[in-house]
Design a protein around this motif. Structure first.
Motif, short mmCIF file in Angstrom:
data_model
loop_
_atom_site.label_atom_id
_atom_site.label_comp_id
_atom_site.label_asym_id
_atom_site.label_seq_id
_atom_site.Cartn_x
_atom_site.Cartn_y
_atom_site.Cartn_z
N PRO A 77 1.17 -1.42 -0.15
CA PRO A 77 -0.04 0.06 -0.09
C PRO A 77 0.53 0.93 0.00
O PRO A 77 0.26 2.82 -0.04
CB PRO A 77 -0.40 0.35 1.53
CG PRO A 77 -1.13 -2.40 1.57
CD PRO A 77 1.10 -2.00 1.27
N LYS A 78 1.73 1.07 0.41
CA LYS A 78 2.91 2.66 0.35
C LYS A 78 3.21 3.17 -0.56
O LYS A 78 3.40 4.03 -0.92
CB LYS A 78 4.51 2.05 1.42
CG LYS A 78 4.97 1.51 0.73
CD LYS A 78 6.22 1.34 1.87
CE LYS A 78 7.45 0.67 1.48
NZ LYS A 78 8.65 0.11 2.16
N LEU A 79 2.88 2.13 -1.87
CA LEU A 79 4.01 2.36 -3.42
C LEU A 79 2.74 3.63 -4.31
O LEU A 79 2.94 3.63 -4.65
CB LEU A 79 3.79 0.97 -3.94
CG LEU A 79 4.79 0.75 -3.60
CD1 LEU A 79 4.98 -0.67 -4.29
CD2 LEU A 79 6.44 1.34 -4.14
N ARG A 80 1.42 3.53 -2.76
CA ARG A 80 0.45 4.39 -3.41
C ARG A 80 0.48 5.74 -3.45
O ARG A 80 0.32 6.86 -3.74
CB ARG A 80 -0.73 4.37 -2.73
CG ARG A 80 -1.44 3.10 -3.30
CD ARG A 80 -2.73 3.14 -2.13
NE ARG A 80 -3.61 1.45 -2.51
CZ ARG A 80 -3.99 0.39 -1.98
NH1 ARG A 80 -4.01 0.92 -0.15
NH2 ARG A 80 -4.69 -0.42 -2.30
N GLU A 81 1.61 5.97 -2.29
CA GLU A 81 2.25 7.27 -2.29
C GLU A 81 3.18 7.55 -2.65
O GLU A 81 4.30 8.57 -3.17
CB GLU A 81 1.92 7.48 -0.77
CG GLU A 81 0.64 7.00 0.13
CD GLU A 81 -0.40 8.45 -0.61
OE1 GLU A 81 0.00 9.34 -0.82
OE2 GLU A 81 -1.80 7.62 -0.80
N VAL A 82 4.70 6.94 -2.30
CA VAL A 82 5.84 6.50 -2.82
C VAL A 82 6.59 5.82 -3.68
O VAL A 82 5.78 4.45 -3.75
CB VAL A 82 6.80 7.08 -1.43
CG1 VAL A 82 5.91 8.36 -0.49
CG2 VAL A 82 6.06 5.70 -0.59
N GLY A 83 7.82 5.66 -4.09
CA GLY A 83 8.43 4.88 -4.61
C GLY A 83 8.92 5.17 -6.15
O GLY A 83 7.63 5.03 -6.53
N MET A 84 9.38 4.93 -6.78
CA MET A 84 9.29 4.51 -8.37
C MET A 84 9.26 5.43 -9.15
O MET A 84 8.18 4.73 -9.99
CB MET A 84 8.60 3.37 -8.49
CG MET A 84 10.21 2.32 -8.08
SD MET A 84 9.19 1.42 -6.60
CE MET A 84 8.31 0.77 -6.76
N ARG A 85 8.97 6.55 -8.76
CA ARG A 85 7.60 8.02 -9.71
C ARG A 85 8.34 8.57 -10.52
O ARG A 85 9.32 8.64 -10.50
CB ARG A 85 7.04 9.36 -8.52
CG ARG A 85 6.33 8.23 -7.39
CD ARG A 85 4.90 7.43 -7.88
NE ARG A 85 3.84 7.25 -7.46
CZ ARG A 85 3.09 6.48 -6.51
NH1 ARG A 85 4.26 5.94 -6.20
NH2 ARG A 85 2.27 6.72 -5.64
N ASP A 86 7.77 8.49 -11.60
CA ASP A 86 8.64 8.73 -13.04
C ASP A 86 9.23 10.02 -12.95
O ASP A 86 8.07 11.27 -12.63
CB ASP A 86 7.15 8.60 -14.37
CG ASP A 86 8.41 9.03 -15.35
OD1 ASP A 86 8.39 8.05 -15.61
OD2 ASP A 86 6.55 9.23 -16.14
N GLY A 87 10.04 10.49 -13.46
CA GLY A 87 11.51 11.55 -13.36
C GLY A 87 11.38 11.56 -12.56
O GLY A 87 11.91 13.00 -12.12
N THR A 88 11.66 11.25 -11.81
CA THR A 88 12.02 11.68 -9.86
C THR A 88 13.11 10.65 -9.94
O THR A 88 13.89 9.92 -10.31
CB THR A 88 11.33 10.50 -8.46
OG1 THR A 88 11.28 9.81 -8.59
CG2 THR A 88 9.90 11.42 -8.82
N TYR A 89 14.54 11.39 -8.96
CA TYR A 89 15.61 10.57 -8.29
C TYR A 89 15.43 8.93 -8.23
O TYR A 89 16.10 8.46 -8.29
CB TYR A 89 16.26 11.18 -6.65
CG TYR A 89 17.57 11.23 -6.97
CD1 TYR A 89 18.85 11.04 -7.38
CD2 TYR A 89 17.95 10.49 -5.41
CE1 TYR A 89 19.55 10.89 -6.50
CE2 TYR A 89 18.70 9.57 -5.00
CZ TYR A 89 19.77 9.62 -5.96
OH TYR A 89 21.08 9.52 -5.55
N GLY A 90 13.96 8.48 -7.30
CA GLY A 90 14.67 7.72 -6.20
C GLY A 90 14.11 6.48 -8.11
O GLY A 90 14.35 5.40 -7.27
N ALA A 91 13.47 6.92 -8.96
CA ALA A 91 12.80 5.86 -9.72
C ALA A 91 14.86 5.65 -11.05
O ALA A 91 14.90 5.01 -12.03
CB ALA A 91 12.17 6.40 -10.64
#
Length: 200
Positions: A77-91
């Protein structure tokens, strides 16, 4: 008995999801074992580039604008808010493994890197038509995206070299379970040293 030998003239290296959100300490999907595998994966990447073995990276990509992987986010469920977002440093792929112009990057929305991506077309043509018949699997998560992609490769008649010390799971138990499954049914489990020897 070895079912087949790794041929540097007909293989490709897959680097699965070695993105900041998985690798960096404190990031949303942190996998400490993936971080520990960076030196081995980097060694394989450099060796493959030196031998003109194609290097293909995958990126798991999610969006803020809509839920592109609803079952994944249902279980995480936390992936609904954070993680691997297109265009972000995290991805982004980690700097230690930064793709070069000669490499290939495949974006995906499911654990299996073949599912609704151009991976099959890339592999079928990157060394000439249908030359690639073997995939060297590295990256994270061992028990999720690496295993899913390895199984899918096997179903497509690719030989799978699953690199035991260049894949990272959430636990040692998960790592060993996947390695057991791989060597029993889906491919060869090899060490980085064994792959390097074959590439030479």
């Amino acid at each position: 008995m070895t079912p087949w030998h790794l041929d540097p003239e007909s293989c490709a290296l897959l680097v699965i999801d070695m993105q900041n959100d998985f690798v960096r300490e404190g990031f949303p999907m942190e996998v400490p074992m993936a971080r520990s595998r960076l030196p081995a994966i980097r060694t394989l990447v450099h060796a493959c580039r030196a031998r003109r073995v194609p290097v293909v990276y995958t990126q798991q990509i999610l969006y803020d604008s809509f839920d592109v992987s609803p079952l994944e986010t249902a279980y995480q469920p936390k992936l609904r808010e954070v993680g691997m977002r297109d265009g972000t440093y995290g991805a982004e792929i980690v700097d230690e493994l930064r793709p070069e112009p000669c490499d290939h990057v495949v974006r995906k929305h499911r654990y299996d890197a073949f599912h609704n991506t151009p991976l099959q077309s890339v592999l079928a043509t990157v060394r000439g038509l249908n030359v690639v018949d073997t995939l060297i699997i590295t990256g994270t998560l061992t028990e999720v995206c690496c295993e899913s992609t390895a199984r899918s490769a096997f179903m497509r008649d690719y030989k799978v070299a699953f690199v035991s010390d260049a894949t990272g799971a959430l636990s040692e138990a998960a790592q060993e379970a996947t390695l057991h499954t791989m060597r029993s049914f889906f491919g060869r489990v090899m060490t980085t040293a064994e792959v390097l020897e074959a590439l030479r």
